[in-house]
Design a protein around this motif. Structure first.
Motif, PDB file in Angstrom:
ATOM      1  N   ILE A  63      50.034  53.610   7.215  1.00  0.00           N
ATOM      2  CA  ILE A  63      49.996  53.079   8.581  1.00  0.00           C
ATOM      3  C   ILE A  63      50.522  51.654   8.487  1.00  0.00           C
ATOM      4  O   ILE A  63      49.947  50.827   7.761  1.00  0.00           O
ATOM      5  CB  ILE A  63      48.556  53.066   9.135  1.00  0.00           C
ATOM      6  CG1 ILE A  63      47.874  54.413   8.890  1.00  0.00           C
ATOM      7  CG2 ILE A  63      48.553  52.710  10.614  1.00  0.00           C
ATOM      8  CD1 ILE A  63      46.362  54.339   8.938  1.00  0.00           C
ATOM      9  N   GLY A  64      51.618  51.370   9.175  1.00  0.00           N
ATOM     10  CA  GLY A  64      52.188  50.029   9.080  1.00  0.00           C
ATOM     11  C   GLY A  64      53.609  50.019   9.611  1.00  0.00           C
ATOM     12  O   GLY A  64      54.028  50.937  10.325  1.00  0.00           O
ATOM     13  N   GLY A  65      54.377  48.996   9.243  1.00  0.00           N
ATOM     14  CA  GLY A  65      55.759  48.857   9.703  1.00  0.00           C
ATOM     15  C   GLY A  65      56.682  49.837   8.998  1.00  0.00           C
ATOM     16  O   GLY A  65      56.288  50.515   8.039  1.00  0.00           O
ATOM     17  N   LYS A  66      57.934  49.883   9.498  1.00  0.00           N
ATOM     18  CA  LYS A  66      58.925  50.816   8.923  1.00  0.00           C
ATOM     19  C   LYS A  66      59.138  50.573   7.441  1.00  0.00           C
ATOM     20  O   LYS A  66      59.538  51.456   6.690  1.00  0.00           O
ATOM     21  CB  LYS A  66      60.262  50.660   9.634  1.00  0.00           C
ATOM     22  CG  LYS A  66      60.226  51.049  11.096  1.00  0.00           C
ATOM     23  CD  LYS A  66      61.225  52.135  11.376  1.00  0.00           C
ATOM     24  CE  LYS A  66      61.156  52.567  12.840  1.00  0.00           C
ATOM     25  NZ  LYS A  66      61.714  53.843  13.102  1.00  0.00           N
ATOM     26  N   GLU A  67      58.859  49.320   7.005  1.00  0.00           N
ATOM     27  CA  GLU A  67      59.085  48.975   5.601  1.00  0.00           C
ATOM     28  C   GLU A  67      58.175  49.787   4.662  1.00  0.00           C
ATOM     29  O   GLU A  67      58.440  49.876   3.462  1.00  0.00           O
ATOM     30  CB  GLU A  67      58.906  47.462   5.374  1.00  0.00           C
ATOM     31  CG  GLU A  67      57.579  46.876   5.791  1.00  0.00           C
ATOM     32  CD  GLU A  67      57.446  46.601   7.290  1.00  0.00           C
ATOM     33  OE1 GLU A  67      58.371  46.945   8.041  1.00  0.00           O
ATOM     34  OE2 GLU A  67      56.402  46.068   7.701  1.00  0.00           O
ATOM     35  N   CYS A  68      57.111  50.399   5.205  1.00  0.00           N
ATOM     36  CA  CYS A  68      56.218  51.219   4.363  1.00  0.00           C
ATOM     37  C   CYS A  68      56.931  52.463   3.824  1.00  0.00           C
ATOM     38  O   CYS A  68      56.431  53.118   2.905  1.00  0.00           O
ATOM     39  CB  CYS A  68      54.985  51.675   5.149  1.00  0.00           C
ATOM     40  SG  CYS A  68      53.947  50.331   5.693  1.00  0.00           S
ATOM     41  N   GLN A  69      58.102  52.775   4.411  1.00  0.00           N
ATOM     42  CA  GLN A  69      58.894  53.918   3.907  1.00  0.00           C
ATOM     43  C   GLN A  69      59.123  53.773   2.403  1.00  0.00           C
ATOM     44  O   GLN A  69      59.130  54.755   1.671  1.00  0.00           O
ATOM     45  CB  GLN A  69      60.267  53.928   4.582  1.00  0.00           C
ATOM     46  CG  GLN A  69      60.257  54.456   5.979  1.00  0.00           C
ATOM     47  CD  GLN A  69      61.653  54.414   6.582  1.00  0.00           C
ATOM     48  OE1 GLN A  69      62.615  54.006   5.921  1.00  0.00           O
ATOM     49  NE2 GLN A  69      61.765  54.829   7.817  1.00  0.00           N
ATOM     50  N   ILE A  84      53.728  60.985   5.837  1.00  0.00           N
ATOM     51  CA  ILE A  84      53.652  60.653   7.266  1.00  0.00           C
ATOM     52  C   ILE A  84      53.514  59.138   7.368  1.00  0.00           C
ATOM     53  O   ILE A  84      52.663  58.550   6.703  1.00  0.00           O
ATOM     54  CB  ILE A  84      52.414  61.319   7.919  1.00  0.00           C
ATOM     55  CG1 ILE A  84      52.446  62.839   7.725  1.00  0.00           C
ATOM     56  CG2 ILE A  84      52.326  60.956   9.407  1.00  0.00           C
ATOM     57  CD1 ILE A  84      51.153  63.550   8.067  1.00  0.00           C
ATOM     58  N   LEU A  85      54.384  58.535   8.199  1.00  0.00           N
ATOM     59  CA  LEU A  85      54.263  57.093   8.442  1.00  0.00           C
ATOM     60  C   LEU A  85      53.860  56.885   9.891  1.00  0.00           C
ATOM     61  O   LEU A  85      54.596  57.251  10.814  1.00  0.00           O
ATOM     62  CB  LEU A  85      55.605  56.397   8.144  1.00  0.00           C
ATOM     63  CG  LEU A  85      55.721  54.928   8.545  1.00  0.00           C
ATOM     64  CD1 LEU A  85      54.614  54.080   7.918  1.00  0.00           C
ATOM     65  CD2 LEU A  85      57.090  54.364   8.157  1.00  0.00           C
ATOM     66  N   VAL A  86      52.672  56.335  10.098  1.00  0.00           N
ATOM     67  CA  VAL A  86      52.233  55.997  11.458  1.00  0.00           C
ATOM     68  C   VAL A  86      52.700  54.563  11.701  1.00  0.00           C
ATOM     69  O   VAL A  86      52.236  53.631  11.039  1.00  0.00           O
ATOM     70  CB  VAL A  86      50.699  56.133  11.604  1.00  0.00           C
ATOM     71  CG1 VAL A  86      50.267  55.745  13.013  1.00  0.00           C
ATOM     72  CG2 VAL A  86      50.272  57.569  11.286  1.00  0.00           C
ATOM     73  N   VAL A  87      53.679  54.427  12.601  1.00  0.00           N
ATOM     74  CA  VAL A  87      54.382  53.150  12.733  1.00  0.00           C
ATOM     75  C   VAL A  87      53.680  52.213  13.711  1.00  0.00           C
ATOM     76  O   VAL A  87      53.429  52.557  14.864  1.00  0.00           O
ATOM     77  CB  VAL A  87      55.842  53.367  13.199  1.00  0.00           C
ATOM     78  CG1 VAL A  87      56.611  52.055  13.174  1.00  0.00           C
ATOM     79  CG2 VAL A  87      56.528  54.408  12.335  1.00  0.00           C
ATOM     80  N   THR A  88      53.341  51.033  13.219  1.00  0.00           N
ATOM     81  CA  THR A  88      52.782  49.985  14.057  1.00  0.00           C
ATOM     82  C   THR A  88      53.219  48.642  13.506  1.00  0.00           C
ATOM     83  O   THR A  88      53.329  48.480  12.289  1.00  0.00           O
ATOM     84  CB  THR A  88      51.233  50.071  14.116  1.00  0.00           C
ATOM     85  OG1 THR A  88      50.743  48.939  14.828  1.00  0.00           O
ATOM     86  CG2 THR A  88      50.590  50.110  12.748  1.00  0.00           C
ATOM     87  N   ASP A  89      53.463  47.681  14.388  1.00  0.00           N
ATOM     88  CA  ASP A  89      53.951  46.376  13.936  1.00  0.00           C
ATOM     89  C   ASP A  89      52.820  45.435  13.552  1.00  0.00           C
ATOM     90  O   ASP A  89      52.888  44.732  12.558  1.00  0.00           O
ATOM     91  CB  ASP A  89      54.793  45.709  15.030  1.00  0.00           C
ATOM     92  CG  ASP A  89      56.108  46.439  15.206  1.00  0.00           C
ATOM     93  OD1 ASP A  89      56.537  47.061  14.224  1.00  0.00           O
ATOM     94  OD2 ASP A  89      56.667  46.404  16.310  1.00  0.00           O
TER      95      ASP A  89
END
Ligand code: AMP
Length: 251
Positions: A63-69, A84-89
């Motif tokens: 859970i975090g920004g796109k950079e967690c990819q 799964i990436l739950v996107v939040t800024d």
């Protein structure tokens, strides 16, 4: 068995951290980010469980920004099946992170959620416990040994507690959080890195989970520890004893 492994992106523990002058956080420029070390241990153990059983699925969540990819791809390269990436800024506190994970548990129906005991950025040590409470699932925190029952429906966990080890057992589904001595995580192999590129990494906007982005606990201020004073050499034991008495006030 299906195992959900939440992994958090954190600053490399080997990096020197500087606090921003306004006390709102740490300086992130030129800081290397990695998978939180305890999450890596949870992932390693989940992969070993899957390998021992010869079947199953290990699903990563961040859970975090796109950079967690980046960290999710590393986890996929280690051997996880999908991510799964739950996107939040904005920053999410452990209570909100646990709410998001509870939603994913409802969708994914894992047999086990294997988290790190704590994220080394905020040292909260709360998410696994909060998630267990929200789901009303049994939990074993600070795991140093995990044995899945032959029927794959139960687990026995040895926990590191003050002054020794405690062994607990419960029926699955449940929550485990990893301690340091559980295992030594593997490195991603080159074939693993190649394979990871083709594995599924699904992005879900936080709004889609229905969880509020408003943290329940707000970080008010961050301060660096006071600078350490330089050491001093003494000539005699008596001088040391005197200083411990008069200056350090330890005796
Ligand atoms: P904490 O309660 O923040 O110390 O975190 C404990 C564990 O919860 C971590 O080791 C992760 O397994 C999980 N976790 C916490 N925050 C996140 C996040 N933003 N994304 C994925 N997993 C998380």
């Amino acid at each position: 068995m299906k195992i959900l492994v939440p992994i958090k992106r954190v600053p490399d523990p080997q990096t020197n951290i500087a606090v921003r002058p306004d006390g709102t956080g740490i300086v992130t420029d030129n800081v290397k980010f990695v998978i939180n070390p305890f999450c890596e241990i949870a992932l390693e153990e989940s992969l070993r469980i899957k390998e021992a059983q010869g079947e199953g699925e290990v699903v990563l969540v961040s859970i975090g920004g796109k950079e967690c990819q980046e960290q999710l791809r590393t986890g996929l390269a280690m051997g996880a099946d999908r991510a799964i990436l739950v996107v939040t800024d904005g920053p999410l506190d452990p209570a909100r992170a646990a709410e998001v994970l509870a939603k994913l548990v409802a969708q994914e129906s894992p047999n086990l959620v294997f988290l790190g005991k704590q994220a080394i950025d905020d040292d909260a040590n709360q998410t696994g416990q909060l998630l267990a409470a929200m789901l009303d699932w049994p939990q074993a925190t600070f795991a140093s040994k995990v044995v899945i029952g032959d029927d794959k429906k139960s687990v026995t966990v040895t926990r590191e507690v003050d002054g020794g080890l405690e062994t607990v057992a419960f029926d699955l589904p449940g929550i485990i959080t990893s301690d340091l001595r559980l295992n030594e995580p593997r490195y991603a192999s080159l074939p693993g890195i190649m394979k990871a590129r083709k594995k599924e990494l699904k992005e879900v906007p936080l709004a889609e989970t229905g969880v509020s982005a408003e943290p329940k606990v707000k970080q008010v201020k961050i301060e660096p520890p006071p600078k350490r004073q330089g050491g001093r050499k003494v000539e005699t034991v008596q001088e040391l004893v005197n200083l411990l008495h008069t200056e350090a006030k330890l005796i």
